[in-house]
Design a protein around this motif. Structure first.
Motif, mmCIF file in Angstrom:
data_model
loop_
_atom_site.group_PDB
_atom_site.id
_atom_site.type_symbol
_atom_site.label_atom_id
_atom_site.label_comp_id
_atom_site.label_asym_id
_atom_site.label_seq_id
_atom_site.Cartn_x
_atom_site.Cartn_y
_atom_site.Cartn_z
ATOM 1 N N ARG A 266 -24.288 -50.287 -8.906
ATOM 2 C CA ARG A 266 -23.976 -50.471 -10.320
ATOM 3 C C ARG A 266 -24.397 -49.209 -11.064
ATOM 4 O O ARG A 266 -25.567 -48.852 -11.054
ATOM 5 N N GLY A 267 -23.420 -48.547 -11.626
ATOM 6 C CA GLY A 267 -23.721 -47.360 -12.428
ATOM 7 C C GLY A 267 -24.428 -46.267 -11.637
ATOM 8 O O GLY A 267 -25.372 -45.656 -12.124
ATOM 9 N N GLY A 268 -23.982 -46.050 -10.409
ATOM 10 C CA GLY A 268 -24.503 -44.906 -9.661
ATOM 11 C C GLY A 268 -25.681 -45.201 -8.751
ATOM 12 O O GLY A 268 -25.899 -44.485 -7.789
ATOM 13 N N THR A 269 -26.465 -46.253 -9.043
ATOM 14 C CA THR A 269 -27.530 -46.593 -8.103
ATOM 15 C C THR A 269 -27.335 -48.035 -7.640
ATOM 16 O O THR A 269 -26.453 -48.737 -8.115
ATOM 17 N N PHE A 270 -28.185 -48.450 -6.722
ATOM 18 C CA PHE A 270 -28.032 -49.792 -6.169
ATOM 19 C C PHE A 270 -29.014 -50.761 -6.835
ATOM 20 O O PHE A 270 -30.127 -50.382 -7.200
ATOM 21 N N VAL A 271 -28.559 -51.998 -6.989
ATOM 22 C CA VAL A 271 -29.404 -53.007 -7.629
ATOM 23 C C VAL A 271 -29.386 -54.292 -6.798
ATOM 24 O O VAL A 271 -28.440 -54.559 -6.057
ATOM 25 N N ILE A 272 -30.473 -55.057 -6.924
ATOM 26 C CA ILE A 272 -30.587 -56.335 -6.230
ATOM 27 C C ILE A 272 -30.377 -57.462 -7.238
ATOM 28 O O ILE A 272 -30.953 -57.435 -8.329
ATOM 29 N N GLU A 273 -29.556 -58.407 -6.861
ATOM 30 C CA GLU A 273 -29.352 -59.577 -7.714
ATOM 31 C C GLU A 273 -30.469 -60.575 -7.380
ATOM 32 O O GLU A 273 -30.468 -61.156 -6.293
ATOM 33 N N PRO A 274 -31.432 -60.774 -8.302
ATOM 34 C CA PRO A 274 -32.635 -61.543 -7.948
ATOM 35 C C PRO A 274 -32.317 -62.964 -7.476
ATOM 36 O O PRO A 274 -32.965 -63.473 -6.568
ATOM 37 N N ALA A 275 -31.286 -63.558 -8.038
ATOM 38 C CA ALA A 275 -30.979 -64.940 -7.668
ATOM 39 C C ALA A 275 -30.553 -65.059 -6.206
ATOM 40 O O ALA A 275 -30.683 -66.111 -5.588
#
Ligand code: SF4
Ligand code: SF4
Ligand code: SF4
Lengths: 73, 521
Positions: free
Chosen positions: A28-37
């Motif tokens: 997302r937007g150039g870096t990686f993110v974790i969806e907490p759910a």
């Protein structure tokens, strides 16, 4: 608790995305993110959180204390 | 035969023996595409008659595998594989994979679809582009879906382009069958050790079977997987090159053993590259002050391994998105935005016609070299010197001294001219040669050479070079490199013989440590 990625340290290598057993990680937007759910801390799947083990930058995939600890089903 | 020849001391026998030796040497050195007689050798790369016919067919137009072809054919890399499954002490994952690429370089990441479009755009613009490689920015086999999707798309739309990939080898055994299925004909494995104790100093950890494994255990798994992968590939007839990074004090002596291990498992080319470790790259080695080898140390190791197998000395440690002839980089012309906006018309026929023309130019070069070499027959001397050449390709001395981004290094002896390496100077010449520092840097890079061959050179740098003991030679402008170098060397030997010049050994030279950050001038 879930895991989260420290965005400023992420190299966007995508290695964690493929290893996550729950498809909780995306770009997302150039870096990686974790969806907490979706993050189960890999409990029930593996001994260690896969994103932590594969990430080339230490202390980038870290515990997010804003979420309660995952309970194994 | 031993191409340096043992010189007969008996005066009457000398002429005859040397003639015979030189004739054989001339044939031996006749590299490239002339059929039949003699054993060909392309200096570092393998030559036509060193290899079984079907292997020669595969490598003859491959710039990375044949030293001779690298003057004529271009390659490109597409950066579709960002993830990696190991950690190397010479790598900082903010940048491209340092196994295969220059550290400190960031390539533009592409999806497989974007990559396929880019390949077509480049191949239509640069008809001598014959090879597509996937080398990162991470490990292609840690990104198998993206890597093989890219191969699939390209083999459909541009069937004449050869596919190759580079890997650290950890995941290799799992993918050998897929590699064979996609008709990938060249694989490069980076193998820096076959001894886990040494490996533990190079690799802090691997990610293996869902676990992070450290130390000697990690290196033991890695080396087993690498060697098994190599064996599996050669069993299936897929060509394998081995890259090794030379790390002084860590694996430099050990690489002779690596060389033996990979040769016995069927690797057909071994490429020993210098460690590049500037502190500003932020790698473990860079921060610890681990130095890279000097030019002389690198050459000595390459020479030592050459008795065992073909060595590759023209590797440029390219970017994961490099485009063009080795030593040139046209990636700026093909950024994603530009490529997506291009109308691409892929014309197999005109590419073939162009390549046929390249082929005849290449044969002319080989013939010129052979003719000139015959003039050396009968000469005998122990003198061996290095010279630097400014070239833009096609095997010609066709670059202006001040525009050269790199110099190719040839070793001259009575057995002829042999390509032994290259020295990059591009980082320093951005301001042109107006400033003193730039010239000094070039002198440091080619300090082990007696002469530098150029298409043109200004009076100032020429006299500064002379002061440093390097002759600037511009009378062979736009002529064939080897032919000119041999002619010049013959004249040099004459002068030494007549006492006009005293032959003196040169010092060592420095290998560029800085990163290639700017891609275009
Ligand atoms: S800890 Fe496991 S489940 Fe959570 S994001 Fe990381 S890999 Fe996915
Ligand atoms: S593995 Fe680490 S560096 Fe790579 S994308 Fe995931 S969080 Fe970012
Ligand atoms: S294999 Fe390449 S990308 Fe992976 S850690 Fe080593 S140098 Fe870096």
């Amino acid at each position: 608790m879930a895991y989260r990625i420290v965005g400023s340290q992420c190299t966007s290598c995508s290695a964690c995305e493929a290893e996550c057993p729950n498809q909780a990680i995306s770009e997302r937007g150039g870096t990686f993110v974790i969806e907490p759910a979706k993050c189960t801390e890999c409990i029930g799947h593996f001994d260690t959180p896969q994103c932590v083990a594969v990430c080339p930058v230490d202390d980038t995939c870290v515990i997010d204390r804003n979420y309660p600890r995952h309970q194994a089903p | 035969m031993d191409s340096t020849g043992h010189l007969e001391t008996d005066a009457s026998g000398a002429g005859v023996a040397m003639d015979a030796i030189m004739r054989q040497v001339a044939e031996h050195k006749g590299c490239g595409t002339h059929g039949g007689a003699g054993k060909a050798s392309c200096g570092s790369g393998a030559g036509e008659n060193d290899l079984p016919a079907e292997i020669w067919e595969k490598v003859k137009n491959h710039p990375c595998y044949s030293e001779e072809a690298h003057h004529h054919y271009a390659r490109m890399h597409v950066a579709v594989a960002p993830a990696c499954n190991i950690q190397c002490n010479y790598c900082n994952r903010k940048y491209d994979c340092a196994n295969e690429s220059r550290p400190g370089v960031v390539s533009e990441k592409l999806t497989p679809e974007q990559a396929a479009k880019k390949v077509l755009a480049v191949a239509s613009t640069i008809p001598q582009m014959t090879v597509l490689g996937i080398a990162g920015p991470g490990d292609p086999l840690a990104n198998p879906a993206k890597t093989f999707k890219t191969f699939e798309l390209i083999s459909k739309s541009a069937p004449d382009i050869k596919l190759c990939l580079s890997t650290n080898g950890l995941a290799l055994p799992d993918h050998v069958d897929t590699i064979a299925r996609y008709n990938v004909d060249h694989v490069t494995i980076t193998i820096n050790m076959v001894d886990p104790e040494i490996g533990a100093k190079i690799y802090p950890w691997i990610f293996w079977n869902h676990k992070r494994i450290e130390g000697v255990e990690a290196a033991r798994i890695l080396t087993e997987r690498q060697l098994r992968g190599l064996e599996m590939l050669t069993e299936r007839g897929i060509l394998c090159k081995v890259n090794s990074v030379m790390i002084p004090g860590v694996n430099d002596k050990h690489l002779v053993e690596v060389n033996r291990a990979v040769k016995s498992r069927g690797a057909f080319l071994h490429n020993i590259m210098p460690l590049i470790s500037a502190p500003e790259h932020g790698t473990v080695f860079g921060l610890n002050g681990q130095r890279g080898p000097t030019a002389r140390e690198l050459k000595a190791l390459q020479d030592e391994c050459e008795g065992e197998m073909n060595m590759m000395r023209h590797c440029r440690q390219c970017r994961a998105d490099a485009v063009g002839l080795l030593g040139e980089d046209r990636s700026e012309e093909f950024t994603t935005d530009k490529v997506m906006a291009m109308e691409v018309n892929y014309d197999l026929e005109s590419r073939k016609a162009y390549q046929d023309a390249v082929e005849s130019g290449r044969q002319a070069k080989v013939a010129a070299k052979r003719e000139e070499l015959e003039t050396l027959a009968g000469e005998s001397s122990d003198i061996r010197i290095l010279v630097a050449v400014a070239t833009k390709g096609s095997g010609l001395i066709n670059e202006h001294f001040g525009h050269a981004k790199e110099f190719q290094i040839y070793e001259l002896s009575t057995s002829g001219a042999k390509f032994v390496g290259h020295r990059r100077v591009d980082l320093y010449c951005q301001g042109g040669f107006g400033d003193e520092d730039a010239l000094e840097t070039v002198i440091r890079a080619i300090n082990d050479c007696h002469a530098v061959f150029v298409a043109r050179i200004g009076g100032c740098p020429k006299s500064d070079l002379a002061k440093a003991g390097i002759a600037a030679v511009d009378e062979f402008a736009h002529e064939f490199i080897e032919k000119s170098a041999i002619a010049w060397f013959r004249a040099y030997l004459e002068k030494v013989k007549s006492g006009e010049v005293a032959h003196q050994a040169r010092g060592d030279a420095a290998i560029r440590q800085g990163a290639l950050l700017a891609t275009a001038e």
